[in-house]
Design an enzyme around this catalytic site. Structure first.
Site, PDB file in Angstrom:
ATOM      1  N   HIS A 151      46.005  29.122  42.332  1.00  0.00           N
ATOM      2  CA  HIS A 151      46.850  30.093  43.247  1.00  0.00           C
ATOM      3  C   HIS A 151      47.675  30.160  43.631  1.00  0.00           C
ATOM      4  O   HIS A 151      47.703  31.067  45.042  1.00  0.00           O
ATOM      5  CB  HIS A 151      45.262  30.251  44.517  1.00  0.00           C
ATOM      6  CG  HIS A 151      45.228  31.759  44.653  1.00  0.00           C
ATOM      7  ND1 HIS A 151      44.077  32.363  44.708  1.00  0.00           N
ATOM      8  CD2 HIS A 151      45.671  33.154  45.095  1.00  0.00           C
ATOM      9  CE1 HIS A 151      43.735  33.771  44.329  1.00  0.00           C
ATOM     10  NE2 HIS A 151      45.232  34.406  44.432  1.00  0.00           N
ATOM     11  N   ASP A 189      46.050  31.268  37.292  1.00  0.00           N
ATOM     12  CA  ASP A 189      46.357  30.948  38.663  1.00  0.00           C
ATOM     13  C   ASP A 189      45.409  31.273  39.512  1.00  0.00           C
ATOM     14  O   ASP A 189      44.869  30.815  40.031  1.00  0.00           O
ATOM     15  CB  ASP A 189      47.665  31.859  38.373  1.00  0.00           C
ATOM     16  CG  ASP A 189      48.183  31.479  40.390  1.00  0.00           C
ATOM     17  OD1 ASP A 189      47.780  30.090  40.826  1.00  0.00           O
ATOM     18  OD2 ASP A 189      48.024  31.868  41.259  1.00  0.00           O
ATOM     19  N   ARG A 211      42.770  37.858  40.065  1.00  0.00           N
ATOM     20  CA  ARG A 211      41.559  36.968  40.753  1.00  0.00           C
ATOM     21  C   ARG A 211      40.810  36.730  39.270  1.00  0.00           C
ATOM     22  O   ARG A 211      40.365  36.724  38.622  1.00  0.00           O
ATOM     23  CB  ARG A 211      40.761  38.462  41.250  1.00  0.00           C
ATOM     24  CG  ARG A 211      41.087  38.868  42.309  1.00  0.00           C
ATOM     25  CD  ARG A 211      41.520  38.125  43.942  1.00  0.00           C
ATOM     26  NE  ARG A 211      41.657  38.536  44.717  1.00  0.00           N
ATOM     27  CZ  ARG A 211      43.408  37.876  45.176  1.00  0.00           C
ATOM     28  NH1 ARG A 211      44.440  37.688  44.336  1.00  0.00           N
ATOM     29  NH2 ARG A 211      43.650  38.907  46.234  1.00  0.00           N
ATOM     30  N   GLU A 259      36.572  29.082  42.075  1.00  0.00           N
ATOM     31  CA  GLU A 259      37.936  28.068  42.923  1.00  0.00           C
ATOM     32  C   GLU A 259      37.853  28.260  44.605  1.00  0.00           C
ATOM     33  O   GLU A 259      38.125  26.955  45.424  1.00  0.00           O
ATOM     34  CB  GLU A 259      39.700  29.020  42.880  1.00  0.00           C
ATOM     35  CG  GLU A 259      39.464  30.512  43.565  1.00  0.00           C
ATOM     36  CD  GLU A 259      40.511  30.903  43.879  1.00  0.00           C
ATOM     37  OE1 GLU A 259      41.212  31.523  44.553  1.00  0.00           O
ATOM     38  OE2 GLU A 259      40.781  31.606  42.265  1.00  0.00           O
TER      39      GLU A 259
END
Length: 338
Positions: free
Chosen positions: A294, A257, A233, A262
């Protein structure tokens, strides 16, 4: 029944529609749920959301006013949902409590290897027929130390791969995983893990206690040549502090990632837009940083399991059953949390 699903990726649509085939109709939308799009769900009893949905109290109120009684989120994380507001509104909230841990663990390793061996930079060079090796030197991982923050199913899968590389293993979690201990992992305090690890990977949920787990102090404790990987996260990392650390010439590489801001960016095409997030823009300028959108979970296996769990959540809701995925059931939290 017709279900509306928000935030459906192009490659995910076929999985979702096939899983519900013969049960319910699915209206798949690319847009995410937020204040502006919530009215689209008017008249739908069941709504399916994705990890970047905004399901705060005001959005939930709009959904409830339109007749929505059940939200089936297609992710493990649920920090984007106001569960108290959902309970007050008498809603049912389901998530996917588990799916292939290998999808995320393998991708985390992909990031680690890519930043260690400068693979993206090398590939970009060779596309331009520049075959020099300048600046591409990496390090053997065998014999070095992997620090795993969070040793649940995904952390264990990452640890098994690290063991295969012949790495020394350090771990931190609120409880020890005996399978990791059997592989030779030693559990230590966070400060020791930061100081001793050559590769640090994050696999814990985002809670108030873990927000900015990687802050300025944690970064200062890390080796100058450490590699940091986050496929869990975005909010686990204080990105502003990370930028300052990179500006100081510290850390051999960073693979992300996820990003704490985001929402409204990831999963969308912003290539023609002006990005006003100065921290993200600065982060992208570092040659030793690799950012992906992600996608760690995004394998056929994991998406199939996520969709299957979502179908079960919907069917159990309609049958007035509960299961391990239910965070709120008709306005009531699970018995263990009451």
């Amino acid at each position: 029944m017709e279900i509306v699903a928000f935030g459906v990726q192009a490659d995910e649509r076929a999985f979702l529609e096939k899983a519900f085939e013969g049960r319910h109709q699915v209206r798949s939308l690319e847009v995410f749920i937020n204040r502006d799009t919530a009215p689209i769900a008017h008249g739908y009893e069941v709504v399916s959301s994705s990890v970047n949905a905004d399901l705060g109290a005001d959005v939930l109120q709009t959904l409830a006013a339109g007749g929505t009684k059940m939200i089936a989120q297609r992710s493990t994380g649920f920090n984007n949902i106001d569960l108290e507001a959902a309970a007050d509104l008498g809603m049912t909230i389901g998530r996917v409590s588990a799916y292939s841990p290998y999808a995320v663990a393998e991708f985390a390793w992909g990031l680690a290897l890519a930043v260690n061996r400068r693979i993206v930079r090398a590939a970009n060079r060779t596309r331009n027929f520049d075959f020099r090796l300048d600046g591409l030197m990496g390090r053997d991982l065998r014999g070095r130390t992997a620090g795993v923050i969070g040793t649940g199913r995904i952390g264990e899968a990452f640890t098994r791969i690290a063991h295969g590389f012949g790495m020394n293993l350090l771990g931190w979690d609120i409880t020890e995983n005996p399978n990791c201990v059997a592989l030779g992992m030693k559990y230590v305090a966070q400060e020791q893990l930061f100081a001793r690890s050559d590769l640090i990977t994050l696999h814990v949920p985002l809670l108030e206690a873990t927000r900015h787990l990687i802050d300025a102090a944690a970064l200062a404790a890390m080796k100058d040549e450490a590699i940091l990987i986050n496929s869990s996260r975005g909010g686990l990392v204080d990105t502003a502090a990370l930028v300052d650390t990179l500006k100081a010439g510290r850390l051999a590489g960073v693979g992300l990632d996820v990003y704490e801001e985001e929402a409204g960016l990831f999963f969308l095409d912003k290539s023609l837009d002006v990005i006003d997030d100065d921290i993200l823009a600065r982060l992208m300028t570092f040659a030793n940083v690799l950012v992906t959108s992600h996608q760690a979970y995004f394998t056929e296996d994991a998406v199939g399991q996520i969709v299957d769990a979502t179908v079960r959540n919907v069917e159990d809701y309609l049958a007035h059953r509960s299961n391990e995925n239910m965070l709120v059931t008709r306005g009531q939290p699970p018995a263990a949390e009451q």
